[in-house]
Structure formats: structure tokens, C-alpha cells
Design a protein around this motif. Structure first.
Motif, PDB file in Angstrom:
ATOM      1  N   ALA A 110      13.088 -14.665  13.015  1.00 62.58           N
ATOM      2  CA  ALA A 110      13.799 -13.279  12.961  1.00 62.58           C
ATOM      3  C   ALA A 110      15.167 -13.430  12.717  1.00 62.58           C
ATOM      4  CB  ALA A 110      13.430 -12.254  13.820  1.00 62.58           C
ATOM      5  N   ALA A 111      15.705 -14.549  13.420  1.00 60.36           N
ATOM      6  CA  ALA A 111      17.179 -14.863  13.427  1.00 60.36           C
ATOM      7  C   ALA A 111      17.671 -15.779  12.275  1.00 60.36           C
ATOM      8  CB  ALA A 111      17.678 -15.338  14.685  1.00 60.36           C
ATOM      9  N   GLY A 112      16.797 -16.004  11.362  1.00 57.20           N
ATOM     10  CA  GLY A 112      17.115 -16.923  10.259  1.00 57.20           C
ATOM     11  C   GLY A 112      16.963 -18.192  10.828  1.00 57.20           C
ATOM     12  N   ALA A 113      16.510 -18.745  11.847  1.00 59.14           N
ATOM     13  CA  ALA A 113      16.422 -20.162  12.060  1.00 59.14           C
ATOM     14  C   ALA A 113      15.043 -20.735  11.885  1.00 59.14           C
ATOM     15  CB  ALA A 113      16.599 -20.226  13.623  1.00 59.14           C
ATOM     16  N   VAL A 114      15.071 -21.929  12.087  1.00 60.15           N
ATOM     17  CA  VAL A 114      13.789 -22.636  11.717  1.00 60.15           C
ATOM     18  C   VAL A 114      13.118 -23.411  13.118  1.00 60.15           C
ATOM     19  CG1 VAL A 114      12.570 -24.487  10.687  1.00 60.15           C
ATOM     20  CG2 VAL A 114      14.505 -23.337   9.531  1.00 60.15           C
ATOM     21  N   PRO A 115      11.954 -22.809  13.549  1.00 58.07           N
ATOM     22  CA  PRO A 115      11.310 -23.121  14.614  1.00 58.07           C
ATOM     23  C   PRO A 115      10.962 -24.816  14.400  1.00 58.07           C
ATOM     24  CG  PRO A 115       9.723 -21.739  13.612  1.00 58.07           C
ATOM     25  CD  PRO A 115      11.073 -21.793  12.906  1.00 58.07           C
ATOM     26  N   ARG A 116      10.923 -25.510  15.572  1.00 56.14           N
ATOM     27  CA  ARG A 116      10.530 -26.850  15.464  1.00 56.14           C
ATOM     28  C   ARG A 116       9.693 -27.113  16.715  1.00 56.14           C
ATOM     29  NH1 ARG A 116      11.170 -28.097  10.422  1.00 56.14           N
ATOM     30  NH2 ARG A 116      13.304 -28.491   9.662  1.00 56.14           N
ATOM     31  N   PRO A 117       8.368 -26.896  16.548  1.00 52.74           N
ATOM     32  CA  PRO A 117       7.326 -27.025  17.604  1.00 52.74           C
ATOM     33  C   PRO A 117       7.017 -28.390  17.941  1.00 52.74           C
ATOM     34  CG  PRO A 117       6.101 -26.280  15.866  1.00 52.74           C
ATOM     35  CD  PRO A 117       7.656 -26.441  15.267  1.00 52.74           C
ATOM     36  N   VAL A 118       6.921 -28.855  19.240  1.00 55.49           N
ATOM     37  CA  VAL A 118       6.827 -30.158  19.643  1.00 55.49           C
ATOM     38  C   VAL A 118       5.427 -30.117  20.699  1.00 55.49           C
ATOM     39  CG1 VAL A 118       7.558 -32.029  21.135  1.00 55.49           C
ATOM     40  CG2 VAL A 118       9.116 -30.655  19.702  1.00 55.49           C
ATOM     41  N   ALA A 119       4.338 -30.807  20.170  1.00 51.32           N
ATOM     42  CA  ALA A 119       3.023 -30.801  20.979  1.00 51.32           C
ATOM     43  C   ALA A 119       3.399 -31.294  22.514  1.00 51.32           C
ATOM     44  CB  ALA A 119       2.101 -31.994  20.341  1.00 51.32           C
ATOM     45  N   LEU A 120       2.501 -30.661  23.037  1.00 50.53           N
ATOM     46  CA  LEU A 120       2.598 -30.860  24.775  1.00 50.53           C
ATOM     47  C   LEU A 120       1.897 -32.206  25.043  1.00 50.53           C
ATOM     48  CD1 LEU A 120       1.058 -27.589  26.165  1.00 50.53           C
ATOM     49  CD2 LEU A 120       3.470 -28.205  25.462  1.00 50.53           C
ATOM     50  N   THR A 121       2.077 -32.942  26.078  1.00 51.77           N
ATOM     51  CA  THR A 121       1.474 -34.161  26.580  1.00 51.77           C
ATOM     52  C   THR A 121       0.085 -34.039  26.483  1.00 51.77           C
ATOM     53  OG1 THR A 121       1.490 -33.823  28.749  1.00 51.77           O
ATOM     54  CG2 THR A 121       3.454 -34.674  27.809  1.00 51.77           C
ATOM     55  N   GLY A 122      -0.643 -35.185  26.783  1.00 57.02           N
ATOM     56  CA  GLY A 122      -2.260 -35.114  26.946  1.00 57.02           C
ATOM     57  C   GLY A 122      -2.607 -34.204  28.278  1.00 57.02           C
ATOM     58  N   GLY A 123      -1.331 -34.169  29.398  1.00 54.94           N
ATOM     59  CA  GLY A 123      -1.527 -33.120  30.426  1.00 54.94           C
ATOM     60  C   GLY A 123      -1.499 -31.819  30.276  1.00 54.94           C
ATOM     61  N   HIS A 124      -1.049 -31.418  29.066  1.00 56.60           N
ATOM     62  CA  HIS A 124      -0.578 -30.001  28.763  1.00 56.60           C
ATOM     63  C   HIS A 124       0.681 -29.601  29.407  1.00 56.60           C
ATOM     64  CE1 HIS A 124      -4.840 -29.814  27.508  1.00 56.60           C
ATOM     65  NE2 HIS A 124      -5.223 -30.288  28.607  1.00 56.60           N
ATOM     66  N   VAL A 125       1.606 -30.734  29.451  1.00 56.69           N
ATOM     67  CA  VAL A 125       2.923 -30.471  30.081  1.00 56.69           C
ATOM     68  C   VAL A 125       3.736 -30.585  28.840  1.00 56.69           C
ATOM     69  CG1 VAL A 125       4.643 -31.391  31.750  1.00 56.69           C
ATOM     70  CG2 VAL A 125       2.090 -31.445  32.307  1.00 56.69           C
ATOM     71  N   LEU A 126       4.941 -29.795  29.040  1.00 55.31           N
ATOM     72  CA  LEU A 126       5.940 -30.131  27.938  1.00 55.31           C
ATOM     73  C   LEU A 126       6.520 -31.597  27.990  1.00 55.31           C
ATOM     74  CD1 LEU A 126       8.553 -27.161  28.894  1.00 55.31           C
ATOM     75  CD2 LEU A 126       7.019 -27.297  26.764  1.00 55.31           C
ATOM     76  N   ASP A 127       6.338 -32.036  26.542  1.00 60.31           N
ATOM     77  CA  ASP A 127       6.648 -33.484  26.354  1.00 60.31           C
ATOM     78  C   ASP A 127       8.338 -33.565  26.105  1.00 60.31           C
ATOM     79  OD1 ASP A 127       6.868 -36.065  25.319  1.00 60.31           O
ATOM     80  OD2 ASP A 127       5.073 -36.091  24.396  1.00 60.31           O
ATOM     81  N   LEU A 128       9.107 -33.774  27.201  1.00 54.47           N
ATOM     82  CA  LEU A 128      10.553 -33.785  27.289  1.00 54.47           C
ATOM     83  C   LEU A 128      11.055 -35.010  26.537  1.00 54.47           C
ATOM     84  CD1 LEU A 128      11.246 -32.775  31.037  1.00 54.47           C
ATOM     85  CD2 LEU A 128      11.140 -31.244  28.902  1.00 54.47           C
ATOM     86  N   ASP A 129      10.322 -36.214  26.335  1.00 56.13           N
ATOM     87  CA  ASP A 129      10.836 -37.278  25.719  1.00 56.13           C
ATOM     88  C   ASP A 129      10.679 -36.667  24.057  1.00 56.13           C
ATOM     89  OD1 ASP A 129      11.663 -38.902  27.761  1.00 56.13           O
ATOM     90  OD2 ASP A 129       9.528 -39.804  27.674  1.00 56.13           O
ATOM     91  N   ALA A 130       9.739 -36.146  23.727  1.00 59.98           N
ATOM     92  CA  ALA A 130       9.409 -35.822  22.214  1.00 59.98           C
ATOM     93  C   ALA A 130      10.208 -34.638  21.799  1.00 59.98           C
ATOM     94  CB  ALA A 130       8.087 -35.531  22.043  1.00 59.98           C
ATOM     95  N   MET A 131      10.604 -33.879  22.733  1.00 61.41           N
ATOM     96  CA  MET A 131      11.321 -32.663  22.509  1.00 61.41           C
ATOM     97  C   MET A 131      12.980 -33.199  22.259  1.00 61.41           C
ATOM     98  SD  MET A 131       9.757 -29.628  25.022  1.00 61.41           S
ATOM     99  CE  MET A 131      11.062 -28.222  24.180  1.00 61.41           C
ATOM    100  N   ALA A 132      13.152 -34.204  23.250  1.00 59.09           N
ATOM    101  CA  ALA A 132      14.651 -34.449  23.025  1.00 59.09           C
ATOM    102  C   ALA A 132      15.051 -35.084  21.734  1.00 59.09           C
ATOM    103  CB  ALA A 132      14.931 -35.568  24.200  1.00 59.09           C
ATOM    104  N   ALA A 133      13.854 -36.115  21.168  1.00 56.25           N
ATOM    105  CA  ALA A 133      13.681 -36.697  19.966  1.00 56.25           C
ATOM    106  C   ALA A 133      13.781 -35.922  18.938  1.00 56.25           C
ATOM    107  CB  ALA A 133      12.541 -37.562  19.859  1.00 56.25           C
ATOM    108  N   ALA A 134      13.431 -34.514  18.989  1.00 56.96           N
ATOM    109  CA  ALA A 134      13.327 -33.376  18.044  1.00 56.96           C
ATOM    110  C   ALA A 134      14.682 -32.751  17.689  1.00 56.96           C
ATOM    111  CB  ALA A 134      12.192 -32.569  18.204  1.00 56.96           C
ATOM    112  N   VAL A 135      15.579 -33.014  18.782  1.00 54.67           N
ATOM    113  CA  VAL A 135      16.985 -32.405  18.399  1.00 54.67           C
ATOM    114  C   VAL A 135      17.529 -32.978  17.341  1.00 54.67           C
ATOM    115  CG1 VAL A 135      19.098 -31.952  19.810  1.00 54.67           C
ATOM    116  CG2 VAL A 135      17.003 -31.430  20.842  1.00 54.67           C
ATOM    117  N   THR A 136      18.214 -32.254  16.581  1.00 52.03           N
ATOM    118  CA  THR A 136      18.911 -32.699  15.183  1.00 52.03           C
ATOM    119  C   THR A 136      20.173 -32.171  15.232  1.00 52.03           C
ATOM    120  OG1 THR A 136      18.149 -31.258  13.896  1.00 52.03           O
ATOM    121  CG2 THR A 136      16.612 -32.842  14.028  1.00 52.03           C
ATOM    122  N   PRO A 137      21.173 -32.774  14.418  1.00 54.23           N
ATOM    123  CA  PRO A 137      22.399 -31.907  14.166  1.00 54.23           C
ATOM    124  C   PRO A 137      22.059 -30.313  13.881  1.00 54.23           C
ATOM    125  CG  PRO A 137      22.310 -34.202  12.987  1.00 54.23           C
ATOM    126  CD  PRO A 137      21.147 -33.703  13.176  1.00 54.23           C
ATOM    127  N   ALA A 138      21.017 -29.767  13.565  1.00 54.26           N
ATOM    128  CA  ALA A 138      20.978 -28.457  13.144  1.00 54.26           C
ATOM    129  C   ALA A 138      20.330 -27.705  14.239  1.00 54.26           C
ATOM    130  CB  ALA A 138      19.909 -28.420  11.927  1.00 54.26           C
TER     131      ALA A 138
END
Length: 358
Positions: free
Chosen positions: A117-145
Motif C-alpha cells: 500500500a505504501a508502494g514498497a516491495v515486501p521481502r519475506p524471509v522464511a522462519l527457521t526449522g524451529g519456527h523462529v525468525l531467521d535473523l541471519d537470513a533476514m540480515a542477508a536479505a537487506v539490500t540498498p533498497a
């Protein structure tokens, strides 16, 4: 006439709230089974005679009280029509076409909807096998945008929390230009002592915001009042985007009175936590791979059987929330309500298919 829209016709569907159905056990919306805290109920009754007047548009008394309680400058505190309205305003303030918003998946369903709705692109990152936020994968998903990262902790719908040291390492990796929003709607139910404190992180880091709400533990879901501690410039931008009188007079009154009921709140949340753990133990014993929860709900990762399980419960008078292809979220109700749910999924005659452990 064709009305133009910024929303893509191929975007994911909007938020689908579970409708209230009288006569059914309501375990779908993460509400507490109790009403408002007693002091808030008394304050509400006394305040009804003044609803012919407009509320304070800045909710000054509530903002000032929260600032003192949280140990932050009042200029950093913003209140809204539930914490979700603050999510929306943050995105409107910081994002535009082509910007990206990182969040876990599954997590709060409105993050991608509000991002688009704000015009942005959502970048979903899958949870870990333990159903916890995968902080390593989320950090890797951060881009200049990337402009915003949402961390729901405890995460909705899984109830899991991130480790405090892991979160610190994650924040060290995220550029200062990216706002990290810690959505702590369910923090009042956390009882393990190890979870991170978003307000403390917001005090010490210039790119961290924290959102909380009176809808859950305080029992004010029907009044819609949430708050956030934001970096000063972001707080100013969010306030400019707020609708006038967005937090109504009764909501402001009830929230203020609720802040005086700390012991009652803690007793309520401890009671819900004990009941949550009891229900989880029964589900695990029955073979469901339910992760430990620090919220007022439990996650049953039943995959493709989610909709069938939710339909089975509804046919027998219990509403739970299905996430198609992923699992079922069940809120913690009264002991009797929880037992009604357990009889449907643990008893020999239900659910339609036997549970399978991951």
C-alpha cells in the motif's frame, strides 16, 4: 469511470479478519478471555458522559505517562489506533515505489499488505526449522533498497521469540539507514526472562523502533490503542501522517487507567501463560510439533491440513485461525474453552487426520 490504484492486481489478498460468530468459542483472534482490567472498566464507565466532546488529538496525558514509565523523551512516543496504524504510518513516512521491506514469513499478515500500500516491495524471509525468525537470513536479505525491517517478537503466528544476543548481532549488521521495527504486541505474556526489551534497544540504538499495544494483555482490543517509541525524526513524520482524533476519548481513558494496574496485568498474563503451557503439553503429547510459545496463542504446524483442521473445529463450535498450507494458530481462552478445543484435536474422534510430528 476507472479509478486508478497503486495496489497491484497481483498482490497478495488483504487482511482477512476472523468474523465474530455468536455462540462459538472464540480462539481465533488472540484476544484475552477477560475483559478490561477492573480499574480500566471503572474509568470507562465514568468517562462515557464526556463522549460528546472530541478527544485530545495528541493524547498528551497518555503520551506523557508512557514516556515517564518507559524512560524516554515524550517526543519519541507516538500513540495510534492500535499498533497496526503505526506500522502503516511508519511505512508511509519512510517508503516509496521500489523500496523494500523485510519481514519474517509467516509473521503478522499485514506487513506485506501495508508495504504494498505504501508502494514498497515486501521481502519475506522464511522462519527457521524451529519456527523462529531467521535473523541471519533476514540480515542477508537487506539490500540498498531496504528501508524497513519488521521483527515481530514474540512472532505472530508462531509465538516464538528471538535470542537477545542473536538480536544484538543482527542489529550490528543492519545499516543505520534501515529502520528496524520491533513489534512487541505480545510482550506482556513473555515469561522466560531471556527475551529482548525493545524499549531498551530503542534507547540505545538510533535505528530501532518498538511498537506495543493495549489490545492484548490489557484487554482493550475493542478500543484500538497502541503506542510506539520511535527515533525522533521518524516520530515527527508519523505524527504528521496520523488522522485527527485517531485515538478516541474512551481509549485514552482506558489506557491511562490500565497503566495503574501493573500487578493485575502481571497476574492475568501469568495465568494465561500457565494455561498456554498446559494446552501445549497436551498437544505435544498428542503428537503435534507445537513450538514453545511466549505469547497468548499456540502454533500447530500441520501444513496442508490447516484448513481441514480449522473447519473441523468450527463444525464443533470452536473458531481457530488457519494459515493455508502452513498451520493453525489457536488463542488461549478460559480453561473450559481450551478444553473444548483439546477434545476436538486430541480425542480419538478428531481431528480428521491424525497429527504428524515434523
Amino acid at each position: 469511470m476507472t479509478v486508478p490504484s497503486r495496489m497491484s492486481t497481483t498482490a497478495e489478498p488483504g487482511y482477512r479478519p476472523t468474523l465474530v460468530e455468536p455462540g462459538l468459542v472464540q480462539l481465533a483472534n488472540n484476544e484475552v478471555p477477560d475483559g478490561p482490567l477492573p480499574g480500566a472498566a471503572r474509568a470507562l464507565a465514568a468517562a462515557t458522559t464526556g463522549v460528546h466532546r472530541y478527544p485530545d488529538p495528541a493524547a498528551t496525558r497518555l503520551v506523557d505517562r508512557l514516556a515517564v514509565q518507559l524512560g524516554v523523551a515524550a517526543g519519541r512516543v507516538v500513540v495510534g489506533d492500535g499498533s497496526v496504524s503505526l506500522c502503516q504510518q511508519v511505512l508511509q513516512a519512510l517508503c516509496g515505489p521500489g523500496d523494500e521491506v523485510v519481514a519474517g514469513s509467516p509473521s503478522f499478515e499485514l506487513y506485506p499488505v501495508l508495504s504494498r500500500a505504501a508502494g514498497a516491495v515486501p521481502r519475506p524471509v522464511a522462519l527457521t526449522g524451529g519456527h523462529v525468525l531467521d535473523l541471519d537470513a533476514m540480515a542477508a536479505a537487506v539490500t540498498p533498497a531496504t528501508r524497513v525491517v519488521f521483527l515481530c517478537d514474540p512472532n505472530n503466528p508462531t509465538g516464538t521469540t528471538v535470542d537477545r544476543a542473536d538480536l544484538d548481532r543482527f542489529l550490528d549488521r543492519v545499516p543505520d539507514r534501515v529502520l528496524v521495527v520491533l513489534d512487541e504486541a505480545y510482550r506482556d505474556f513473555v515469561d522466560d526472562g531471556a527475551g529482548p526489551d525493545g524499549v531498551g534497544l530503542a534507547r540505545s540504538r538510533g535505528n530501532v523502533a518498538v511498537l506495543r499495544t493495549f489490545s492484548k494483555g490489557y484487554g482493550l482490543a475493542g478500543l484500538r490503542v497502541g503506542y510506539g517509541v520511535l527515533p525522533g525524526p521518524v516520530a515527527d513524520a508519523v505524527r504528521r501522517l496520523a488522522l485527527p482524533y485517531a485515538v478516541n476519548a474512551l481509549a485514552q481513558t482506558a489506557a491511562l487507567a490500565s497503566l495503574d494496574a501493573g500487578d493485575e496485568l502481571r497476574d492475568r498474563c501469568r495465568r494465561i501463560g500457565r494455561e498456554r503451557d498446559r494446552v501445549r503439553a497436551e498437544l505435544v503429547r498428542a503428537g503435534f510439533a507445537v513450538p514453545p510459545s511466549q505469547a497468548n496463542f499456540l502454533w500447530l504446524p500441520v501444513g496442508d491440513r490447516a484448513e481441514a483442521l480449522a473447519a473441523h473445529c468450527r463444525r464443533h463450535g470452536v473458531l481457530v485461525r488457519a494459515f493455508p498450507g502452513l498451520g493453525v494458530r489457536v488463542s488461549v481462552g478460559t480453561p473450559a474453552e481450551n478444553d473444548a478445543f483439546l477434545r476436538l484435536v486430541v480425542a480419538p474422534e478428531g481431528p480428521p487426520d491424525p497429527p504428524e510430528a515434523d
